[in-house]
Design an enzyme around this catalytic site. Structure first.
Site, PDB file in Angstrom:
ATOM      1  N   ARG A 226      -1.405  -6.841   3.399  1.00 22.21           N
ATOM      2  CA  ARG A 226      -1.631  -7.293   2.032  1.00 22.21           C
ATOM      3  C   ARG A 226      -2.602  -6.327   1.368  1.00 22.21           C
ATOM      4  O   ARG A 226      -3.482  -5.755   2.033  1.00 22.21           O
ATOM      5  CB  ARG A 226      -2.237  -8.713   2.020  1.00 22.21           C
ATOM      6  CG  ARG A 226      -1.236  -9.813   2.319  1.00 22.21           C
ATOM      7  CD  ARG A 226      -0.246 -10.019   1.170  1.00 22.21           C
ATOM      8  NE  ARG A 226       0.720 -11.082   1.420  1.00 22.21           N
ATOM      9  CZ  ARG A 226       1.960 -10.903   1.885  1.00 22.21           C
ATOM     10  NH1 ARG A 226       2.401  -9.696   2.167  1.00 22.21           N
ATOM     11  NH2 ARG A 226       2.777 -11.930   2.038  1.00 22.21           N
ATOM     12  N   HIS A 274       5.934  -3.077  -2.550  1.00 24.34           N
ATOM     13  CA  HIS A 274       5.988  -4.307  -1.742  1.00 24.34           C
ATOM     14  C   HIS A 274       7.422  -4.647  -1.339  1.00 24.34           C
ATOM     15  O   HIS A 274       7.892  -5.749  -1.568  1.00 24.34           O
ATOM     16  CB  HIS A 274       5.346  -5.504  -2.480  1.00 24.34           C
ATOM     17  CG  HIS A 274       5.021  -6.632  -1.542  1.00 24.34           C
ATOM     18  ND1 HIS A 274       3.977  -7.505  -1.750  1.00 24.34           N
ATOM     19  CD2 HIS A 274       5.607  -7.034  -0.382  1.00 24.34           C
ATOM     20  CE1 HIS A 274       3.935  -8.388  -0.772  1.00 24.34           C
ATOM     21  NE2 HIS A 274       4.929  -8.121   0.070  1.00 24.34           N
TER      22      HIS A 274
END
Ligand code: NDP
Ligand code: OXD
Length: 311
Positions: A226, A274
Site C-alpha cells: 500500500r 495500482h
C-alpha cells in the site's frame, strides 16, 4: 433454482465483467446495488471501498466479501457492525497476477533493464554486466498468500529469497524471518526489497530512511503493498544519495497519483497504476460461492480479517 443473492457494491467499471462471470455460476445471483433497493433478505455483500451506511442498512447481512486482498478500508469503516465478518480475497488469478508483477519488476532491477532502454533510445550499442541471480538476495516483507507464491517463483529463478512475517514460515527455498527482532537480519545485504504487507498501524511508514539504510547500498525497492507503507520523501532522498538505485511503485498514498507529484518525472521510479494484480471476476466469484456454501453448511468462513491485528 436461483442462486444466493450477493449484493455488488463495487465501481461501475467492474460490474459488467462480474455480471458476465456470475452468468455462468448457478450458485450466485449478483444483485447490483442502487439506492432504494430492498435490502431485506440479502445476506452477502461484495465491496471494495466502503459505501457509507450500506452494511448497517442490510438487516440480514452476514458477511462482506472484499474485492481485494487488502481490507484496511473496510476494517477502518466505523459503520460496519462488528458482528459482520469481513473476508479477504484469496483466489488464483489475484495470486498469479502478483507473482507475475513481482517477477517482472525483480527482473527489471536485477538486469537494470532501464539502462538498455536508455541506450536503445540513444542508438547506443551498450552491453552491460549484471550478477548471477544467485548472487542477488531478494527479500519479501509480508509472507502471506501473495508473498509466499511470489517467493516460490523467485526461488525457482535462482534468487536467494528471504521472507519476513509475524510468524515463522517453512516454505521451501524461502528463508524465514519473524517479528521486529529479526527485521535487521532480514534486511542486511538485500539487493532487492519487495513489500507485500497489509496496511496496519504496525506497518504504516515501514519503508523509511532507517529501513533503506539497512539494505545493501544501491538496492532496489518494489512496493505493491500500500502507498502508506512508504515515506515518500525518504525514498526520494535515498535515490538522491544512491543508497537506493531505483524503485518500482504500484501503490500510492494518494490514488490516482496527482499530476504534479515528483514521482512522475523521476527517471529511476517505475510506476504502475495500482494494478500489479486484480481479482479475476470468475475466480473471485467461484471463491465467494465456495465460501457461501461453507457458511450455509455451518462451517466457518475462511480468510476472515481480524479486526485486532488489522489484516
Ligand atoms: P496475507 O494476509 O495473506 O499476508 C500478509 C502477510 O504480512 C503475512 O505474512 C503477515 O504475517 C505479514 N504481516 C502483517 N503484519 C505484519 C507485521 N506487523 N510484521 C511482520 N509481518 C506482518 O495478505 P496477502 O498476501 O493476500 O496480501 C498482502 C497485501 O498485498 C494486501 O494487504 C494488499 O495491501 C496488497 N495487495 C496489493 C495488490 C496490488 O495490486 N498492488 C493486490 C493484492 C494485494 P503472518 O503470516 O505471520 O500473519
Ligand atoms: C488488493 C488490491 O488488495 O487490489 O487486492 O490492492
Amino acid at each position: 433454482m436461483t442462486g444466493t443473492k450477493l449484493l455488488f457494491a463495487g465501481a461501475d467499471e467492474y460490474l459488467a465483467s462480474f455480471q458476465q462471470a456470475a452468468g455462468s455460476l448457478a450458485e450466485i445471483e449478483l444483485v447490483p446495488y442502487r439506492p432504494q433497493l430492498d435490502l431485506e433478505g440479502i445476506e452477502y455483500l461484495l465491496m471494495w471501498r466502503p459505501v457509507a451506511g450500506l452494511a448497517a442498512a442490510m438487516p440480514d447481512l452476514k458477511a462482506i466479501f472484499c474485492f481485494g486482498a487488502g481490507v484496511e478500508r473496510l476494517l477502518g469503516s466505523a459503520d460496519i457492525p462488528p458482528a459482520i465478518s469481513i473476508v479477504r480475497m484469496v483466489e488464483p488469478g489475484l495470486t498469479q497476477g502478483m507473482s507475475e508483477y513481482v517477477l517482472w519488476q525483480t527482473l527489471r532491477h536485477h538486469r537494470r533493464i532501464w539502462e538498455l532502454e536508455e541506450a536503445q533510445a540513444e542508438g547506443r550499442w551498450a552491453p552491460h554486466w549484471y550478477p548471477a541471480a544467485w548472487e542477488r538476495p531478494v527479500g519479501i516483507l509480508g509472507l502471506g498468500e501473495l508473498g509466499q507464491a511470489a517467493g516460490a517463483k523467485l526461488a525457482e529463478f535462482g534468487f536467494p529469497v528471504r521472507g519476513w512475517s509475524r510468524h515463522r514460515k517453512g516454505n521451501p527455498g524461502i528463508e524465514s524471518f519473524a517479528g521486529l527482532d529479526e527485521l535487521p537480519a532480514f534486511l542486511a545485504g538485500l539487493d532487492i526489497l519487495i513489500c507485500l504487507l497489509p496496511l496496519t498501524d504496525a506497518t504504516r511508514g515501514i519503508l523509511n530512511a532507517d529501513l533503506f539504510a539497512q539494505l545493501k547500498p544501491g538496492a532496489s525497492l518494489i512496493n505493491a503493498g500500500r502507498g502508506s507503507h512508504l515515506v515518500e520523501e525518504d525514498l526520494l532522498a535515498a535515490l538522491r544519495s544512491g543508497q537506493l538505485l531505483a524503485a518500482s511503485l504500484d501503490v500510492f498514498a494518494r490514488e490516482p497519483l496527482p499530476g504534479d507529484h515528483p514521482f512522475w518525472r523521476h527517471n529511476r521510479i517505475f510506476m504502475t497504476p495500482h494494478n500489479a494484480s486484480d481479482t479475476d471476476p470468475a475466480g473471485g466469484l467461484s471463491e465467494i460461492a465456495r465460501q457461501i456454501a461453507r457458511d450455509q453448511a455451518g462451517l466457518a468462513l475462511q480468510h476472515v480479517a481480524d479486526r485486532v491485528r488489522g489484516y
